[in-house]
Design an enzyme around this catalytic site. Structure first.
Site, PDB file in Angstrom:
ATOM      1  N   GLU A  17       8.482  -7.271   4.958  1.00  0.00           N
ATOM      2  CA  GLU A  17       7.224  -7.179   5.709  1.00  0.00           C
ATOM      3  C   GLU A  17       7.557  -7.325   7.195  1.00  0.00           C
ATOM      4  O   GLU A  17       7.128  -8.242   7.874  1.00  0.00           O
ATOM      5  CB  GLU A  17       6.236  -8.258   5.259  1.00  0.00           C
ATOM      6  CG  GLU A  17       4.833  -8.049   5.799  1.00  0.00           C
ATOM      7  CD  GLU A  17       3.873  -9.176   5.439  1.00  0.00           C
ATOM      8  OE1 GLU A  17       2.669  -9.044   5.738  1.00  0.00           O
ATOM      9  OE2 GLU A  17       4.315 -10.188   4.856  1.00  0.00           O
ATOM     10  N   HIS A  38       5.135  -6.202  -0.417  1.00  0.00           N
ATOM     11  CA  HIS A  38       5.057  -5.329   0.764  1.00  0.00           C
ATOM     12  C   HIS A  38       6.196  -4.310   0.791  1.00  0.00           C
ATOM     13  O   HIS A  38       5.966  -3.120   0.702  1.00  0.00           O
ATOM     14  CB  HIS A  38       5.014  -6.124   2.068  1.00  0.00           C
ATOM     15  CG  HIS A  38       3.783  -6.931   2.239  1.00  0.00           C
ATOM     16  ND1 HIS A  38       2.554  -6.349   2.461  1.00  0.00           N
ATOM     17  CD2 HIS A  38       3.574  -8.265   2.194  1.00  0.00           C
ATOM     18  CE1 HIS A  38       1.643  -7.293   2.542  1.00  0.00           C
ATOM     19  NE2 HIS A  38       2.230  -8.465   2.377  1.00  0.00           N
TER      20      HIS A  38
END
Length: 505
Positions: free
Chosen positions: A355, A380
């Site tokens: 992320e 993510h």
């Protein structure tokens, strides 16, 4: 030299002659081979190998027409910040279809932002004995108490919320101001959040503000039930919730331990499933913050092992949460994360990794480290596309990426979702699920908004009904559920899907 002169200023005759020469020498590309190449490439994308039934193909053709109309909209919602795009999305015919679509499971949501802020403010803050304090750094704190709470370092003056709202004289305006403290929503996101530091500062303040409300024991029960209700209304049938298991408190100040919280979660979930037989259930991924020390994380891993033994049907695994760019990388906690293997026990990991847009940094290596520690999914995975080895390993091991497009945009990893690196992953059919991360913070209850952004912005025109079908099925396939419940969940989902297809032809 005549060839040079022809290239510089060719006549029509010379151009035709050159074209004939090139096609004669090289050969005119075969249109059939071209079609085969296009079809072969399309088969590699997410949903490319999904065999659609005749009725599904009819809806797919209809969806294609709808998509062709909306792809050329100006402005195009995925190219705008979500706070500005949301009203446009709500008018989209594709969004309305996605709201009705059975989406399977939500596998990446944090417990402090599960429920809409409207419910928190309009319901919870209107309950008796709710106190509020406005802090020096322009934030708020809430607590339920039988008497006025004592001052503390961040709150010198507590006021009964009911009294303060009455004094204000405009409850609607007062409530709106409270909501601003509990979300990131603003009319000017680029001006208010000029960089990632600014948006994360507000983000973390909002989490702290929410905690005093949702950790009150009577509220927690209602909060869990309401969260499941909001997902169910959006045609989501299963949840895996990341939670730090904040210690719940009673009105008299009694503090409950984490076992109580787990039992409460289990009881509320069982009640919801009983009331809603088409809902599969919910599990928890226990999580701690990256700001913790190595010894604290080691103790948390040890505790998670014990809690999973005690609640095997509730505790799915373990994760580290918090902003990656400003916190310690996974490798810093390697001794703690190696503990289950050393003890000969299994504790599944569901690590946030990638992320970040800071390529080449120590944090950027979290993707590889997550795989080294055998993560079950990657939260993510924004940076995965630029890690070819990690991408290859995650594909071979069937480690799915939990894609949260709205979160990535609001937290300023990307502005135009058409440029999201997950577009590369989708074109390759990489294992992937869609989720919403912190829906209450962004104002996107359920999964429909994130599905829209992924389908329209990241997938582009080539994403089709097969793409949606595979993404929904993936959410059950890559869940932590045991195989027999996955089979039951897929069968339950298929019935909903068939009904959905018939209703939209």
């Amino acid at each position: 030299m005549p060839v040079v002169r022809m290239a510089m200023a060719p006549s029509l005759h010379q151009a035709v002659t050159l074209l004939w020469f090139l096609t004669a020498a090289v050969g005119m590309p075969d249109p059939i081979k071209r079609d085969q190449l296009i079809a072969q490439e399309a088969s590699r994308q997410t949903g490319g190998k999904v065999a659609l039934t005749p009725v599904e193909r009819k809806l797919d053709a209809k969806l294609r027409q709808m998509k062709e109309r909306e792809m050329w909209a100006d402005p195009f919602p995925p190219a705008l910040h979500f706070f500005k795009a949301k009203p446009l999305i709500q008018r989209s015919s594709i969004f309305k279809l996605l709201q009705n679509m059975p989406k399977g499971a939500a596998l990446h949501i944090h417990s402090s932002s599960l429920v809409s802020v409207e419910w928190l403010v309009k319901n919870v803050t209107y309950r008796p004995h709710c106190y509020v304090c406005f802090t020096w750094d322009n934030s708020v704190r809430f607590v339920f108490s039988q008497r006025q709470p004592f001052p503390r370092w961040d709150c010198f003056y507590w006021q009964l919320l009911h009294t303060l709202r009455a004094k204000n004289g405009d409850p609607a305006s007062f409530d709106a101001s409270l909501m601003q403290h509990l979300t990131l929503i603003t009319e000017d996101p680029d001006g208010e959040y000029p960089n990632q530091d600014a948006v994360w500062e507000k983000f973390e303040k909002a989490f702290i503000a929410t905690a005093g409300l949702v950790s009150h024991a009577p509220v927690l029960r209602d909060y869990i039930f309401q969260g499941l209700q909001e997902l169910h209304q959006d045609n989501v049938m299963y949840l895996e919730l990341r939670s730090g298991l904040s210690r719940a408190y009673e009105l008299d100040g009694t503090i409950h331990d984490k076992m109580w919280t787990l039992r409460t979660f289990q009881e509320v979930t069982n009640k919801f499933v009983k009331d809603h037989p088409d809902f599969l259930g919910a599990r928890l991924i226990l999580s701690v913050h990256r700001a913790w020390s190595a010894s604290e994380v080691k103790a948390a891993v040890k505790e998670a092992i014990e809690l999973q033994k005690e609640f095997p049907d509730v505790v799915a695994g373990f994760d580290l949460v918090g902003r990656e760019d400003s916190r310690r990388p996974l490798w810093y906690f390697r001794d703690a994360l190696s503990l289950p293997d050393q003890l000969g026990v299994t504790l599944p990991y569901f690590f946030h990794a990638g992320e970040t847009d800071e390529e080449g940094t120590e944090v950027d290596q979290n993707i590889l480290d997550a795989l080294l520690f055998n993560t079950s999914r990657i939260g993510h995975g924004y940076a995965l596309a630029r890690h070819p080895l990690a991408k290859e390993l995650s594909r071979k091991r069937n480690v799915a990426v939990e894609l949260c497009p709205i979160s990535n945009q609001v937290l300023k990893l990307i502005s135009d979702l058409r440029n999201h690196p997950a577009g590369v992953l989708m074109s390759e059919g990489h294992p992937m699920v869609i989720s919403s991360d912190d829906p209450s913070m962004f104002g996107n209850t359920g999964l429909a908004y994130d599905f829209f952004q992924a389908f329209m912005g990241i997938g582009g025109l080539k994403a089709n009904l097969g793409t949606l079908k595979e993404l929904a099925l993936n959410s059950i396939r890559y869940s932590s559920l045991p195989d027999h419940l996955k089979d039951a969940g897929q069968a339950m989902w298929q019935k909903k899907w068939d009904t959905f297809i018939s209703a939209h032809l």
